[in-house]
Design a protein around this motif. Structure first.
Motif, PDB file in Angstrom:
ATOM      1  N   PHE A 523      80.662  38.070  59.149  1.00  0.00           N
ATOM      2  CA  PHE A 523      81.522  37.076  59.672  1.00  0.00           C
ATOM      3  C   PHE A 523      82.364  37.693  60.958  1.00  0.00           C
ATOM      4  O   PHE A 523      81.975  37.171  62.073  1.00  0.00           O
ATOM      5  N   ALA A 524      82.510  39.063  61.004  1.00  0.00           N
ATOM      6  CA  ALA A 524      83.435  39.794  62.088  1.00  0.00           C
ATOM      7  C   ALA A 524      82.086  39.946  63.165  1.00  0.00           C
ATOM      8  O   ALA A 524      82.390  39.705  64.360  1.00  0.00           O
ATOM      9  N   ALA A 525      81.047  40.507  62.627  1.00  0.00           N
ATOM     10  CA  ALA A 525      80.065  40.743  63.619  1.00  0.00           C
ATOM     11  C   ALA A 525      79.578  39.626  64.161  1.00  0.00           C
ATOM     12  O   ALA A 525      79.253  39.533  65.516  1.00  0.00           O
ATOM     13  N   TYR A 526      79.423  38.354  63.295  1.00  0.00           N
ATOM     14  CA  TYR A 526      78.958  37.115  64.125  1.00  0.00           C
ATOM     15  C   TYR A 526      79.891  36.738  65.385  1.00  0.00           C
ATOM     16  O   TYR A 526      79.521  36.776  66.434  1.00  0.00           O
ATOM     17  N   TRP A 527      81.145  36.766  65.248  1.00  0.00           N
ATOM     18  CA  TRP A 527      82.203  36.246  66.074  1.00  0.00           C
ATOM     19  C   TRP A 527      82.452  37.464  67.159  1.00  0.00           C
ATOM     20  O   TRP A 527      83.002  37.295  68.221  1.00  0.00           O
ATOM     21  N   ARG A 528      82.024  38.717  67.002  1.00  0.00           N
ATOM     22  CA  ARG A 528      82.101  39.654  67.924  1.00  0.00           C
ATOM     23  C   ARG A 528      80.720  39.635  68.916  1.00  0.00           C
ATOM     24  O   ARG A 528      80.454  40.378  69.855  1.00  0.00           O
ATOM     25  N   GLY A 529      79.974  38.942  68.603  1.00  0.00           N
ATOM     26  CA  GLY A 529      78.608  38.707  69.209  1.00  0.00           C
ATOM     27  C   GLY A 529      77.422  39.668  68.988  1.00  0.00           C
ATOM     28  O   GLY A 529      76.563  39.878  69.449  1.00  0.00           O
ATOM     29  N   ASP A 530      77.654  40.435  67.701  1.00  0.00           N
ATOM     30  CA  ASP A 530      76.614  41.289  67.164  1.00  0.00           C
ATOM     31  C   ASP A 530      75.717  40.661  66.199  1.00  0.00           C
ATOM     32  O   ASP A 530      75.746  40.938  64.992  1.00  0.00           O
ATOM     33  N   LEU A 531      74.975  39.803  66.683  1.00  0.00           N
ATOM     34  CA  LEU A 531      74.232  38.757  66.078  1.00  0.00           C
ATOM     35  C   LEU A 531      73.146  39.596  65.149  1.00  0.00           C
ATOM     36  O   LEU A 531      72.462  39.251  64.061  1.00  0.00           O
ATOM     37  N   GLU A 532      72.401  40.601  65.554  1.00  0.00           N
ATOM     38  CA  GLU A 532      71.569  41.441  64.904  1.00  0.00           C
ATOM     39  C   GLU A 532      72.245  42.034  63.571  1.00  0.00           C
ATOM     40  O   GLU A 532      71.680  42.204  62.704  1.00  0.00           O
ATOM     41  N   ASP A 533      73.341  42.663  63.940  1.00  0.00           N
ATOM     42  CA  ASP A 533      74.015  43.147  62.662  1.00  0.00           C
ATOM     43  C   ASP A 533      74.425  42.021  61.627  1.00  0.00           C
ATOM     44  O   ASP A 533      74.280  42.115  60.549  1.00  0.00           O
ATOM     45  N   ALA A 534      74.786  40.901  62.317  1.00  0.00           N
ATOM     46  CA  ALA A 534      75.276  39.723  61.428  1.00  0.00           C
ATOM     47  C   ALA A 534      74.184  39.312  60.609  1.00  0.00           C
ATOM     48  O   ALA A 534      73.998  39.267  59.342  1.00  0.00           O
ATOM     49  N   LEU A 535      72.880  39.296  61.230  1.00  0.00           N
ATOM     50  CA  LEU A 535      71.696  38.694  60.392  1.00  0.00           C
ATOM     51  C   LEU A 535      71.374  39.750  59.488  1.00  0.00           C
ATOM     52  O   LEU A 535      71.044  39.155  58.464  1.00  0.00           O
ATOM     53  N   ALA A 536      71.390  41.015  59.641  1.00  0.00           N
ATOM     54  CA  ALA A 536      71.064  41.947  58.475  1.00  0.00           C
ATOM     55  C   ALA A 536      71.800  41.943  57.459  1.00  0.00           C
ATOM     56  O   ALA A 536      71.545  41.740  56.474  1.00  0.00           O
ATOM     57  N   ARG A 537      73.188  41.918  57.706  1.00  0.00           N
ATOM     58  CA  ARG A 537      74.244  41.729  56.698  1.00  0.00           C
ATOM     59  C   ARG A 537      73.996  40.532  55.952  1.00  0.00           C
ATOM     60  O   ARG A 537      73.977  40.438  54.576  1.00  0.00           O
ATOM     61  N   LEU A 538      73.794  39.230  56.651  1.00  0.00           N
ATOM     62  CA  LEU A 538      73.804  37.976  55.840  1.00  0.00           C
ATOM     63  C   LEU A 538      72.427  38.077  55.029  1.00  0.00           C
ATOM     64  O   LEU A 538      72.337  37.515  54.053  1.00  0.00           O
ATOM     65  N   GLY A 539      71.205  38.398  55.684  1.00  0.00           N
ATOM     66  CA  GLY A 539      70.052  38.598  54.801  1.00  0.00           C
ATOM     67  C   GLY A 539      70.121  39.187  53.604  1.00  0.00           C
ATOM     68  O   GLY A 539      69.701  38.726  52.514  1.00  0.00           O
ATOM     69  N   GLN A 540      70.859  40.299  53.815  1.00  0.00           N
ATOM     70  CA  GLN A 540      70.879  41.110  52.466  1.00  0.00           C
ATOM     71  C   GLN A 540      71.898  40.592  51.655  1.00  0.00           C
ATOM     72  O   GLN A 540      71.511  40.475  50.155  1.00  0.00           O
ATOM     73  N   MET A 541      73.069  40.099  52.064  1.00  0.00           N
ATOM     74  CA  MET A 541      74.056  39.189  51.178  1.00  0.00           C
ATOM     75  C   MET A 541      73.206  38.206  50.325  1.00  0.00           C
ATOM     76  O   MET A 541      73.619  37.951  49.035  1.00  0.00           O
ATOM     77  N   ILE A 542      72.592  37.298  51.030  1.00  0.00           N
ATOM     78  CA  ILE A 542      71.839  36.321  50.357  1.00  0.00           C
ATOM     79  C   ILE A 542      71.019  36.575  49.087  1.00  0.00           C
ATOM     80  O   ILE A 542      70.869  36.046  48.035  1.00  0.00           O
ATOM     81  N   VAL A 543      70.292  37.826  49.221  1.00  0.00           N
ATOM     82  CA  VAL A 543      69.428  38.381  48.220  1.00  0.00           C
ATOM     83  C   VAL A 543      70.335  38.889  47.019  1.00  0.00           C
ATOM     84  O   VAL A 543      69.861  38.736  45.871  1.00  0.00           O
ATOM     85  N   ASP A 544      71.416  39.561  47.514  1.00  0.00           N
ATOM     86  CA  ASP A 544      72.067  40.204  46.547  1.00  0.00           C
ATOM     87  C   ASP A 544      73.268  39.292  45.499  1.00  0.00           C
ATOM     88  O   ASP A 544      73.687  39.805  44.596  1.00  0.00           O
ATOM     89  N   THR A 545      73.743  38.370  46.132  1.00  0.00           N
ATOM     90  CA  THR A 545      74.784  37.743  45.712  1.00  0.00           C
ATOM     91  C   THR A 545      74.308  36.457  44.787  1.00  0.00           C
ATOM     92  O   THR A 545      73.688  35.772  44.814  1.00  0.00           O
ATOM     93  N   THR A 562      73.673  32.264  62.668  1.00  0.00           N
ATOM     94  CA  THR A 562      73.115  33.532  63.579  1.00  0.00           C
ATOM     95  C   THR A 562      71.795  33.258  63.997  1.00  0.00           C
ATOM     96  O   THR A 562      71.126  33.667  65.119  1.00  0.00           O
ATOM     97  N   VAL A 563      70.786  32.755  63.063  1.00  0.00           N
ATOM     98  CA  VAL A 563      69.416  32.600  63.685  1.00  0.00           C
ATOM     99  C   VAL A 563      69.373  31.600  64.788  1.00  0.00           C
ATOM    100  O   VAL A 563      68.642  31.946  65.730  1.00  0.00           O
ATOM    101  N   VAL A 564      70.337  30.516  64.928  1.00  0.00           N
ATOM    102  CA  VAL A 564      70.159  29.677  66.130  1.00  0.00           C
ATOM    103  C   VAL A 564      70.697  30.662  67.364  1.00  0.00           C
ATOM    104  O   VAL A 564      70.001  30.471  68.306  1.00  0.00           O
ATOM    105  N   GLY A 565      71.802  31.593  66.966  1.00  0.00           N
ATOM    106  CA  GLY A 565      72.316  32.250  68.160  1.00  0.00           C
ATOM    107  C   GLY A 565      71.384  33.187  68.575  1.00  0.00           C
ATOM    108  O   GLY A 565      71.271  33.524  69.926  1.00  0.00           O
ATOM    109  N   LEU A 566      70.550  33.692  67.917  1.00  0.00           N
ATOM    110  CA  LEU A 566      69.508  34.738  68.417  1.00  0.00           C
ATOM    111  C   LEU A 566      68.196  33.910  68.649  1.00  0.00           C
ATOM    112  O   LEU A 566      66.991  34.590  69.094  1.00  0.00           O
ATOM    113  N   ARG A 567      68.179  32.500  68.577  1.00  0.00           N
ATOM    114  CA  ARG A 567      66.936  31.977  68.943  1.00  0.00           C
ATOM    115  C   ARG A 567      65.739  32.310  68.136  1.00  0.00           C
ATOM    116  O   ARG A 567      64.590  32.556  68.733  1.00  0.00           O
ATOM    117  N   ARG A 568      65.729  32.620  66.720  1.00  0.00           N
ATOM    118  CA  ARG A 568      64.701  33.294  66.163  1.00  0.00           C
ATOM    119  C   ARG A 568      64.128  31.758  65.420  1.00  0.00           C
ATOM    120  O   ARG A 568      64.255  31.765  64.322  1.00  0.00           O
TER     121      ARG A 568
END
Length: 801
Positions: A523-545, A562-568
């Motif tokens: 969440f902090a990475a997203y609002w700081r604009g560190d979208l690559e970091d946010a995507l990596a964290r969220l992807g792992q979280m979805i797998v682990d939680t 985050t996917v929208v923000g990165l236009r992936r």
């Protein structure tokens, strides 16, 4: 010395050991026999000592002492004396245990008997002339137990590890489990059960070997499977309880010593032995057994409520059991023991198990365990009954309803009621847990983050002072999230850095708070604009939680954003799938549908599906949601050319305290609407205020949008005067990096075509120059605009210029 209580297999073990040693003599002591004569007869009968001069002694000659006899040995010999405790200690010391014989090394003596022999021969142990094999060394291991159980002809209902846990490896008990197949053994008229055999053995073989006062101590003290010296004193009335417990441990009397979390010394009886002793006492003196269980229930109420409930039920006092449950139910729920609490409620006899307060507690257990339908059914049954009178029941009902209610409005009313009850006498025992639940609810209602932060700090201090480790960790985790959600990212990171994720899994409110640390970082990475970091964290979280946690739903929402923000583009379908798993109905006061619609609207918007995006976004202007959902939806509506709707959405944020990231996005969106309306001075004032808010937390997300108007506004801003040249430089650097990444999203053919867009050539001229059809070029252009998040040629060129 091989010492252990009856039934530990000491004679069998020594016999097995001696069978492979031909130089061993075996004697069984009998009270009243002359030791010298016994040893002499054994030596005369033994083949290895034929070379001794004993034969020269005539029958009428005075027998020599044992020491004199053994000094004639010409080769080493071992003498085993079973039941050695029968002989007088002084006779043993002056004969077989004489220092000259032991020191000479020609004689090994194995004494097999009761534990008291060790205390009688302590000096030999200290001098290194004797060793001790005790009950622990004789106990069956898991492997040995498995082998023994495998020899039985009955189905095994217990694993070897469980048999060892219950029996402590006590040989006779393990053997009886093997006979019973590790499971229930129903006796016939002529055949007693394994439990009956073990009971008879303890009563007539083990207890009879102990002094009478020790027998009374054991029968009283085994009321509790776990106890310390203070509880033993309270149960037995003996001031020397600590000494007797230590004696029991050292003598192998089915008792283990350990240190609990609070560093206090505790003792645990082996289950099989303690269970049999309780049955013996209940048969001999049922009134005393009941009295002892009442004493145990009251003594264990606060520290070990599970045991307290069981003791109250053994004492046939369901009112006391219910009172204990009233005092601990919230603690059990918040410390991930909902299953244990549910089983305790089910253990209550009728009609107590059908009381509305008990049904509500069971509903909370089901809800915490993710069994929503069962929770609803139990809650409906409870609400259909007349309320139980009394303030204690009112407190329980209010806090149970606080947990069970999902509708945000009703949950807010329930929270207000609980704040009123928090200072009642019934809340004192559960106050830190009740305060934690209230703060937890306030976080999910998002109505007073400051109050939640304040109360979680209070809970942390109380939990630390009382040694409530699980509650302290849960409060620290949620305080970290509260600070994160309030926009205090640095403080949250400092707090959460002291809680590793293993602590979160072990101590946190697992069913609801799993994934909290991972999400807070993302969440902090997203609002700081560190979208690559946010995507990596969220992807792992979805797998682990775990699917039952609320943070997984939040993670799925911000994964899509985050996917929208990165236009992936290649991840759009995956993001859409994860959004489909977010609930439509509120859960614990969180309006999930607002979150879900906002993220889904962004996904439709970046795909150019304007009508679908608008259909999802517009209704949010009429709903109570989360400030973050309002500002993000407002920005989407602005991007879609709906400034009026965007303004309505921003008005829903309200005028109260706002998190920094919410305020920053609101100001940037407002600045862009002012710029679009050609109110340039006003636009730059809003932009400067947004940069002020971005400040120390580095809230750069709002400045990273791909709208060319934002790029123009940022580029022109230094000319209007600013205090944030360094921040603007960082924003420009990140935007350049994002532009490079955006260009990399294009295929080689699209990148080639994009270069033509910078020229004055028409679409037809571009098609002719590339030897492509006009429709093919238009298809490529639509793909380029979609990937860059723009709608026309001019915007695409500005974005990557």
């Amino acid at each position: 010395m091989v010492v252990a209580p009856s039934g530990c297999g000491k004679t069998t073990a020594v016999a097995h050991w001696a069978s492979a040693r031909p130089d061993t003599l075996w004697l069984t002591a009998v009270a009243g026999l002359d030791l010298v004569g016994l040893v002499r007869a054994a030596l005369l009968d033994a083949q290895p000592v034929a070379s001794m001069d004993l034969v020269s002694l005539g029958p009428a000659e005075d027998p020599r002492s044992v020491v004199e006899l053994l000094q004639q040995l010409r080769s080493p010999i071992t003498i085993v004396i079973d039941d050695a405790h029968v002989f007088d200690v002084s006779v043993l010391r002056s004969s077989l245990l004489a220092d000259p014989l032991l020191a000479a090394g020609v004689l090994r003596v194995v004494l097999v008997g009761k534990p008291g022999m060790v205390q009688e021969n302590t000096r030999l142990v200290l001098d290194g002339l004797a060793g001790v094999v005790g009950a622990r060394e004789l106990a069956f291991t898991e492997d040995e137990t498995a082998q023994l159980l495998a020899t039985g002809d009955r189905r095994l209902d217990l694993a070897p590890a469980e048999v060892v846990r219950r029996t402590g490896g006590w040989a006779v008990a393990v053997s009886l489990h093997a006979r019973a197949g590790g499971g229930p053994d129903v006796p016939s008229d002529s055949t007693p059960s394994a439990e009956q055999v073990l009971g008879d053995y303890v009563e007539h073989a083990v207890l009879t070997s102990l002094p009478d006062d020790v027998v009374d101590f054991v029968l009283d003290a085994t009321t509790c499977s776990r106890l310390d010296a203070a509880l033993a004193t309270e149960l037995t009335g003996r001031d020397d309880s600590a000494r007797l417990l230590e004696w029991g441990v050292s003598s192998g009397l089915f008792l283990d010593r350990f240190t609990d979390v609070g560093e206090s010394v505790m003792y645990r009886w082996h289950d099989s032995f303690a269970s049999v002793c309780r049955q013996i006492l209940e048969r001999r003196d049922p009134a005393r057994a009941r009295s002892l269980n009442l004493t145990a229930a009251r003594a264990l109420d606060r520290r070990y409520p599970t045991a307290a409930v069981r003791h109250a039920l053994r004492a046939q006092d369901p009112e006391l059991a219910l009172s204990v449950l009233h005092g601990c139910w919230l603690r059990f729920l918040l410390e991930s023991q909902a299953g244990v609490l549910d089983r305790l409620c089910l253990s209550l006899p009728e009609p107590y198990g059908q009381r509305p307060d008990v049904l509500l507690v069971r509903a909370c257990c089901a809800d915490t365990l993710g069994e929503k339908e069962r929770a609803l059914a139990l809650a409906d049954r409870a609400r259909a009954l007349d309320p139980v009178p009394g303030e204690g029941a009112a407190f329980l009902t209010a806090f149970a309803e606080l947990l069970l209610i999902d509708d945000p409005g009703l949950k807010a009313l329930a929270a207000d009621r609980c704040w009123e009850l928090l200072n009642s006498p019934e809340a004192r025992q559960e106050q830190p847990h009740a305060l934690y639940l209230l703060a937890w609810v306030e976080l999910r209602l998002r109505r007073d983050a400051g109050r939640a932060v304040e109360q979680l700090n209070v809970v942390m201090r109380i939990a630390q002072a009382r040694g409530l480790t699980r509650l302290e960790t849960s409060a620290r985790l949620n305080l970290g999230f509260a600070l994160t959600f309030a926009g205090h990212f640095r403080r949250a990171e400092q707090l959460l850095s002291s809680t590793v994720e293993q602590d979160e899994k072990t101590y946190g409110w697992q069913h609801f708070d799993g994934g909290l640390i991972a999400f807070s970082g993302a969440f902090a990475a997203y609002w700081r604009g560190d979208l690559e970091d946010a995507l990596a964290r969220l992807g792992q979280m979805i797998v682990d939680t775990d699917d039952r946690t609320s943070f997984l739903a939040l993670g799925r929402v911000f994964y899509a954003l985050t996917v929208v923000g990165l236009r992936r583009e290649q991840l759009y379908a995956d993001a859409e799938y994860h959004l489909s798993l977010v609930p439509n109905e509120p859960r614990h006061g969180v309006p999930w549908l607002s979150y879900k619609r906002m993220a889904a609207a962004w996904l439709q918007g970046v795909r150019g599906r304007t009508e679908q995006a608008r259909g999802l976004a517009v209704p949010l202007a009429e709903e109570d949601g989360i400030p973050a959902t309002h500002v993000l939806t407002g920005e989407l509506l602005r991007c879609m050319g709906e400034p009026g709707l965007a303004l309505r959405m921003l008005d829903r944020v309200g005028s109260g305290p706002r998190a920094g990231y919410v305020q920053c996005q609101l100001l940037v969106t407002t600045a862009l609407m002012e710029a679009a309306a050609e109110r340039t001075e006003s636009a730059h004032r809003y932009l400067e205020r947004a940069l002020d808010v971005a400040g120390a937390e580095g809230l750069l997300h709002a400045f990273m949008g791909e709208d060319p108007l934002l790029a123009e506004l940022l580029a022109a801003h230094p000319r209007y005067g600013t205090r944030h040249d360094a921040a603007l430089g960082e924003i420009a650097l990140r935007r350049d990096r994002a532009r490079s990444n955006s260009l990399e999203l294009l295929t080689p053919r699209e990148q080639e075509l994009f270069q033509y867009l910078r020229t004055a050539m028409t679409t037809q001229e571009i098609a002719d120059d590339l030897h492509l059809s006009l429709n093919t070029v238009k298809t490529h252009l639509r793909s380029i605009y979609r990937k860059l998040g723009v709608t026309n040629r001019r915007s695409a060129v500005k974005l990557l210029s």
